[in-house]
Scaffold this motif. Structure first.
Motif, PDB file in Angstrom:
ATOM      1  N   SER A 181       0.634   6.259   1.742  1.00 43.99           N
ATOM      2  CA  SER A 181      -0.799   6.977   1.272  1.00 43.99           C
ATOM      3  C   SER A 181      -1.268   7.534   2.020  1.00 43.99           C
ATOM      4  CB  SER A 181      -1.572   5.732   0.719  1.00 43.99           C
ATOM      5  OG  SER A 181      -1.479   5.496  -0.680  1.00 43.99           O
ATOM      6  N   SER A 189      -2.152   0.838  -5.616  1.00 44.88           N
ATOM      7  CA  SER A 189      -3.347  -0.059  -4.717  1.00 44.88           C
ATOM      8  C   SER A 189      -4.457   0.333  -5.517  1.00 44.88           C
ATOM      9  CB  SER A 189      -3.364   0.967  -3.514  1.00 44.88           C
ATOM     10  OG  SER A 189      -1.999   0.556  -2.828  1.00 44.88           O
ATOM     11  N   ASP A 205      -5.000  -8.694   4.578  1.00 48.84           N
ATOM     12  CA  ASP A 205      -4.585  -7.464   3.858  1.00 48.84           C
ATOM     13  C   ASP A 205      -3.238  -7.414   4.599  1.00 48.84           C
ATOM     14  OD1 ASP A 205      -3.871  -4.702   3.328  1.00 48.84           O
ATOM     15  OD2 ASP A 205      -5.569  -3.926   3.928  1.00 48.84           O
ATOM     16  N   GLY A 207       0.533  -5.765   5.029  1.00 45.44           N
ATOM     17  CA  GLY A 207       0.929  -4.447   5.000  1.00 45.44           C
ATOM     18  C   GLY A 207      -0.166  -3.367   4.686  1.00 45.44           C
ATOM     19  N   GLY A 209      -0.984  -0.693   5.739  1.00 43.19           N
ATOM     20  CA  GLY A 209      -1.020   0.694   5.853  1.00 43.19           C
ATOM     21  C   GLY A 209      -2.263   1.419   6.422  1.00 43.19           C
ATOM     22  N   ILE A 231       3.840  -3.622   9.963  1.00 49.10           N
ATOM     23  CA  ILE A 231       4.923  -3.733  11.064  1.00 49.10           C
ATOM     24  C   ILE A 231       4.931  -2.627  11.835  1.00 49.10           C
ATOM     25  CG2 ILE A 231       6.464  -2.680   9.656  1.00 49.10           C
ATOM     26  CD1 ILE A 231       8.285  -5.084  10.177  1.00 49.10           C
ATOM     27  N   ASN A 232       4.142  -1.500  11.301  1.00 46.53           N
ATOM     28  CA  ASN A 232       4.159   0.038  11.845  1.00 46.53           C
ATOM     29  C   ASN A 232       2.925   0.337  12.783  1.00 46.53           C
ATOM     30  OD1 ASN A 232       4.009   3.025  12.157  1.00 46.53           O
ATOM     31  ND2 ASN A 232       4.864   2.951   9.827  1.00 46.53           N
ATOM     32  N   ALA A 235       0.640   2.722  11.368  1.00 39.71           N
ATOM     33  CA  ALA A 235      -0.230   2.102  10.241  1.00 39.71           C
ATOM     34  C   ALA A 235      -1.385   1.297  10.581  1.00 39.71           C
ATOM     35  CB  ALA A 235       0.682   1.475   9.270  1.00 39.71           C
ATOM     36  N   ASP A 256       5.465  -9.214  11.647  1.00 39.78           N
ATOM     37  CA  ASP A 256       6.667  -9.042  10.908  1.00 39.78           C
ATOM     38  C   ASP A 256       6.442  -9.974   9.516  1.00 39.78           C
ATOM     39  OD1 ASP A 256       8.843  -8.694   9.498  1.00 39.78           O
ATOM     40  OD2 ASP A 256      10.069  -9.360  11.056  1.00 39.78           O
ATOM     41  N   GLY A 257       5.851  -9.660   8.494  1.00 44.34           N
ATOM     42  CA  GLY A 257       5.595 -10.518   7.481  1.00 44.34           C
ATOM     43  C   GLY A 257       4.597 -11.392   7.940  1.00 44.34           C
ATOM     44  N   ASN A 271      -0.285  -4.611  -1.434  1.00 44.07           N
ATOM     45  CA  ASN A 271       0.540  -3.884  -2.142  1.00 44.07           C
ATOM     46  C   ASN A 271       1.971  -3.744  -1.423  1.00 44.07           C
ATOM     47  OD1 ASN A 271       1.945  -1.643  -3.034  1.00 44.07           O
ATOM     48  ND2 ASN A 271       0.603  -0.147  -3.219  1.00 44.07           N
ATOM     49  N   PRO A 273       5.696  -4.221   0.862  1.00 44.34           N
ATOM     50  CA  PRO A 273       6.562  -3.029   0.854  1.00 44.34           C
ATOM     51  C   PRO A 273       7.548  -3.115  -0.159  1.00 44.34           C
ATOM     52  CG  PRO A 273       6.775  -4.895   2.585  1.00 44.34           C
ATOM     53  CD  PRO A 273       5.508  -5.213   1.747  1.00 44.34           C
ATOM     54  N   PHE A 281      13.139  -4.249   2.917  1.00 45.12           N
ATOM     55  CA  PHE A 281      11.831  -4.404   2.252  1.00 45.12           C
ATOM     56  C   PHE A 281      11.737  -5.442   1.081  1.00 45.12           C
ATOM     57  CE2 PHE A 281       9.708  -0.105   3.217  1.00 45.12           C
ATOM     58  CZ  PHE A 281       9.951  -0.309   4.535  1.00 45.12           C
TER      59      PHE A 281
HETATM   60  C1  SAM Z   1       3.238  -0.281  -0.102  1.00 45.08           C
HETATM   61  S1  SAM Z   1       2.512  -0.054   1.439  1.00 45.08           S
HETATM   62  C2  SAM Z   1       1.035  -0.500   1.354  1.00 45.08           C
HETATM   63  C3  SAM Z   1       0.034   0.145   2.424  1.00 45.08           C
HETATM   64  C4  SAM Z   1      -1.576  -0.159   2.101  1.00 45.08           C
HETATM   65  N1  SAM Z   1      -1.924  -1.412   1.906  1.00 45.08           N
HETATM   66  C5  SAM Z   1      -1.912   0.616   0.833  1.00 45.08           C
HETATM   67  O1  SAM Z   1      -2.073   0.054  -0.448  1.00 45.08           O
HETATM   68  O2  SAM Z   1      -1.878   1.710   0.660  1.00 45.08           O
HETATM   69  C6  SAM Z   1       3.366  -1.398   2.284  1.00 45.08           C
HETATM   70  C7  SAM Z   1       3.069  -1.575   3.817  1.00 45.08           C
HETATM   71  O3  SAM Z   1       3.714  -2.833   4.382  1.00 45.08           O
HETATM   72  C8  SAM Z   1       4.203  -2.355   5.592  1.00 45.08           C
HETATM   73  N2  SAM Z   1       5.520  -3.281   5.944  1.00 45.08           N
HETATM   74  C9  SAM Z   1       6.807  -2.981   5.716  1.00 45.08           C
HETATM   75  N3  SAM Z   1       7.510  -4.200   6.266  1.00 45.08           N
HETATM   76  C10 SAM Z   1       6.524  -5.211   6.680  1.00 45.08           C
HETATM   77  C11 SAM Z   1       6.602  -6.399   7.284  1.00 45.08           C
HETATM   78  N4  SAM Z   1       7.950  -6.883   7.448  1.00 45.08           N
HETATM   79  N5  SAM Z   1       5.607  -6.879   7.646  1.00 45.08           N
HETATM   80  C12 SAM Z   1       4.363  -6.589   7.381  1.00 45.08           C
HETATM   81  N6  SAM Z   1       4.108  -5.108   6.964  1.00 45.08           N
HETATM   82  C13 SAM Z   1       5.347  -4.479   6.546  1.00 45.08           C
HETATM   83  C14 SAM Z   1       4.601  -0.779   5.737  1.00 45.08           C
HETATM   84  O4  SAM Z   1       4.715  -0.538   6.850  1.00 45.08           O
HETATM   85  C15 SAM Z   1       3.516  -0.436   4.843  1.00 45.08           C
HETATM   86  O5  SAM Z   1       2.420   0.098   5.464  1.00 45.08           O
END
Ligand code: SAM
Length: 339
Positions: A181, A189, A205, A207, A209, A231-232, A235, A256-257, A271, A273, A281
């Protein structure tokens, strides 16, 4: 999870002689133990990753020279290997962040899947390098090589932050290349934010982003204690910038999770991954659905948006004993489960 070599790395094994002439700084889409392979063939590489899961996995393998963050530390590097990331803007970002560590004449390599944008390597390198050569192509992957000729300006993260307004919430969202996003609010979202009403206490919150969900909730309910995880690294930095720009405050950290999260929450909002074809994912979201209850206070809730076709209600029911659908559109569902 990162055990099997990717086709890109398989192609690179044919070029280890040239790649291992100098210790390389390796960055980009790291999905296997290419650094281990390089270390066997020559001087150990230095690895820079924005992916916390990969960072942790390599640390567990004993690779000490690995950095996680938004840019590598300041020490000089003898050459660069960029593994083409999914978004071209992220490739531009990584080149801008890494090339200032190289001296003029240092080798720059870009490798990647032919379908993943690697063909844009000559264009990406044009501002920095005179001539760009294609060294190899196999397994539907290509390797390009060039020499650094134009020394880049020092890297400044602030130059890479993009912004867009979220008018409903009167927020300014900050993003970095490749962050979900990054240019506008995702419609899933948006539905999630529209559906959520009363919240209280400690909120996660998951993940985060660019921090859209957390910042919106905090703006509406300033009394919440908010934690944002992702995880990023880009982000996480984007979320920090979004919060700061809107004078909001939350704890933002890599996880991570739920692995790095501690204690219990009143609400976990996400929202999650989801990306067709990327098995990891699904794994992240499945693990979240099965373990979220352990991270909620009694009466606490997990609220998420998901594509309507995903089999999440069954997984939520299995773990919580029930699953409410709070909203439904043609494309999305909002699910809630209480502990
Ligand atoms: C669909 S996006 C949602 C981002 C934001 N919350 C939004 O609504 O715009 C999912 C997010 O989960 C993160 N993600 C992916 N794998 C993950 C993990 N294992 N643990 C935590 N976050 C993770 C991604 O980097 C991404 O930013």
């Amino acid at each position: 999870m990162f055990e099997a070599l990717t086709p890109v790395s398989e192609m690179l094994t044919r070029n280890l002689d040239i790649l291992s002439r100098q210790p390389l700084l390796v960055c980009g889409l790291l999905e296997d133990n290419l650094p281990g392979l390089l270390a066997e063939a020559g001087p150990a590489p230095r690895v820079f990753t924005t992916d916390f899961r990969y960072f942790q996995w390599q640390q567990a393998q004993g690779l000490t020279d690995i950095e996680f963050g938004t840019s590598p530390g300041p020490s000089a590097a003898a050459g660069l290997l960029l593994l083409m990331p999914k978004a071209k803007a992220e490739a531009e970002y990584l080149l801008a962040a890494c090339l200032p560590l190289l001296a003029a004449g240092a080798p720059v390599f870009i490798a990647g899947d032919n379908k993943g944008g690697v063909k844009s390597a000559p264009k990406l390198l044009a501002p920095y390098c005179g001539q760009v050569n294609k060294l190899d192509s196999a397994r539907r992957a290509s390797l390009y090589q060039a020499e650094l000729t134009t020394l880049p300006a020092p890297f400044a993260l602030a130059d890479w932050i993009s912004r867009y307004p979220l008018e409903e919430e009167q927020l300014q969202i900050c993003a970095l290349p490749g962050v979900f996003s990054a240019a506008h609010l995702d419609s899933g979202s948006r539905l999630l934010l529209k559906t959520i009403s009363s919240l209280k206490g400690r909120v996660l919150d998951f993940g985060c982003g660019a921090g859209v969900i957390g910042a919106s909730l905090l703006k509406r309910h300033p009394e919440l204690t908010l934690e944002c995880i992702d995880i990023n690294a880009l982000a996480l930095e984007a979320s920090r910038a979004t919060l700061a720009e809107n004078q909001l405050d939350a704890k933002v950290y890599a996880s991570d999770g739920l692995k790095q999260v501690s204690g219990k929450f009143n609400h976990i909002i996400t929202n999650p991954p989801f990306h067709a074809g990327l098995r990891t994912f699904y794994h992240t979201t499945e693990t979240l659905l099965s373990s979220a209850a352990d991270y909620l206070v009694p009466g606490g809730s997990l609220i998420l948006v998901a594509n309507a076709f995903l089999p999440y209600p069954e997984l939520i029911e299995k773990s919580f004993g029930h699953c409410e659908t709070l909203a439904a559109t043609g494309k999305f569902r909002i699910y809630r489960a209480r502990r």
